[in-house]
Design an enzyme around this catalytic site. Structure first.
Site, mmCIF file in Angstrom:
data_model
loop_
_atom_site.group_PDB
_atom_site.id
_atom_site.type_symbol
_atom_site.label_atom_id
_atom_site.label_comp_id
_atom_site.label_asym_id
_atom_site.label_seq_id
_atom_site.Cartn_x
_atom_site.Cartn_y
_atom_site.Cartn_z
ATOM 1 N N HIS A 279 0.840 -1.095 0.028
ATOM 2 C CA HIS A 279 -0.005 -0.098 -0.139
ATOM 3 C C HIS A 279 0.706 1.175 -0.164
ATOM 4 O O HIS A 279 1.776 1.354 1.150
ATOM 5 C CB HIS A 279 -0.859 0.023 1.186
ATOM 6 N N GLU B 133 0.193 -0.531 -4.787
ATOM 7 C CA GLU B 133 -0.880 0.387 -5.068
ATOM 8 C C GLU B 133 -0.267 1.753 -4.813
ATOM 9 O O GLU B 133 0.568 1.848 -3.930
ATOM 10 C CB GLU B 133 -2.183 0.149 -3.852
ATOM 11 N N ASP C 125 -1.001 6.234 -5.480
ATOM 12 C CA ASP C 125 -2.094 7.249 -5.848
ATOM 13 C C ASP C 125 -1.544 8.316 -6.699
ATOM 14 O O ASP C 125 -0.375 8.802 -6.737
ATOM 15 C CB ASP C 125 -2.426 7.916 -4.465
ATOM 16 N N HIS D 271 -0.178 11.000 -2.465
ATOM 17 C CA HIS D 271 -1.488 10.641 -1.827
ATOM 18 C C HIS D 271 -2.185 11.991 -1.456
ATOM 19 O O HIS D 271 -3.800 11.990 -1.447
ATOM 20 C CB HIS D 271 -1.113 9.699 -0.440
ATOM 21 N N GLU E 58 -4.578 4.259 -8.287
ATOM 22 C CA GLU E 58 -5.689 4.812 -7.703
ATOM 23 C C GLU E 58 -5.638 6.384 -7.960
ATOM 24 O O GLU E 58 -4.834 6.779 -7.619
ATOM 25 C CB GLU E 58 -5.830 4.619 -6.333
#
Length: 311
Positions: free
Chosen positions: A17, A44, A46, A59, A125
């Site tokens: 993450h 993952e 952002d 993020h 994401e």
């Protein structure tokens, strides 16, 4: 070629993450390189679109927590963003401060795909805290970067913003993407909904075993499994907070030939954790037994070791 997320597997894929935040600052090339070193399946990350249409890996909406410099990343140009550095001492978000070996710069998505896209599966994401029509072209630009990279078979894209997902799918047909569900996403609907759900008798479901009235969680599980948003944005995957997944959630999506991801186990930032008392080792076993396709975690090395014992 088959997208790597859809390849046959005997356990859930482990995704770091935001990289490996125990070792390096979140969403940095140093953290992604560490994931490769550890043998993690993927990451993952952002992304935001800058004012001049560059896709940066970051993020927070505001830059101050991570860089010490106040600003809104979506309103800055890439030249402005590129001059920032992610600090060595970082507040994880809940007041816990951690110190890392060195400052790190903010990368572009294209840099990450170029360096790591052959070694890691990547969930991109598109960051959003609520659907926002004015930011829909984040999807267009993410599609452009993925297409130019040639790494489409190693990536998926998820978002809490269906406008972004629609633009992504339009610009890059065939990309694997999907809507994301969070246990707290109904909180922005207003106090009236919370009051109503708590006033109604609690539904007798698996999710109601926790203390307190869990009607909000039950409603989110119902919305998740109905896949109405997924049909609207032509989803092939779905990403959900692990507390929303019950015993038949994965089965329902697999019957639609869709993948299910779960987040975030062993979290370092606990501000928004839906159920802080959950045993994450037991939860890893539960999710694996249900057949989830990937699990995002702040401690990928630990999760890899746990899942290795199950195979």
């Amino acid at each position: 070629m088959t997208n790597g997320f859809f390849a046959d597997k005997n356990r859930p894929l482990v995704l770091g993450h935001r990289g490996v935040p125990l070792a390096h600052q979140e969403n940095t090339l140093a953290g992604f390189r560490k994931a490769i070193e550890l043998g993690v399946d993927g990451i993952e990350l952002d992304v935001f679109k800058t004012r001049d249409d560059r896709i940066v890996v970051f993020h927070d909406e505001q830059t101050e927590r991570l860089t010490g410099v106040a600003g809104s990343i979506a309103e800055m140009t890439w030249d402005e963003v590129s001059q920032l550095r992610i600090q060595r001492r970082i507040d994880r978000g809940d007041g816990t401060v951690v110190e890392y070996p060195s400052e790190e710069r903010i990368p572009l998505l294209e840099e990450v795909l170029d360096e790591c896209g052959d070694s890691l599966l990547i969930n991109i994401e598109m960051k959003a805290y609520a659907p926002n029509w004015s930011r829909r072209h984040t999807g267009t630009e993410v599609a452009r970067v993925i297409k130019a990279s040639g790494k489409q078979d190693n990536v998926i894209s998820t978002s809490f913003d269906f406008f972004m997902l629609r633009k992504l799918e339009k610009a890059l047909p065939g990309i694997h993407s999907g809507f994301a569900y969070d246990g707290g996403m109904l909180e922005g609907m207003g106090d009236w909904l919370d009051t109503l759900l708590n006033a109604l008798p609690e539904l007798d479901t698996e999710l109601s075993r926790r203390a307190g009235n869990q009607n909000a969680l039950n409603l989110l599980n119902l919305l998740l499994e109905a896949n109405a948003i997924g049909r609207f944005v032509h989803s092939t995957v779905v990403d959900a907070e692990h507390t929303l997944i019950d015993s038949d959630t994965v089965q329902k999506f697999h019957q639609r030939n869709m993948l299910v991801g779960a987040y975030t186990l062993f979290p370092l930032d606990t501000r928004y954790v839906d159920n802080p008392d959950v045993d994450h080792e037991q939860e890893a076993h539960r999710l694996a037994a249900l057949g989830v396709d990937w699990i995002e975690t702040d401690d990928p090395e630990r999760l890899l070791a746990l899942l290795a014992l199950l195979t």
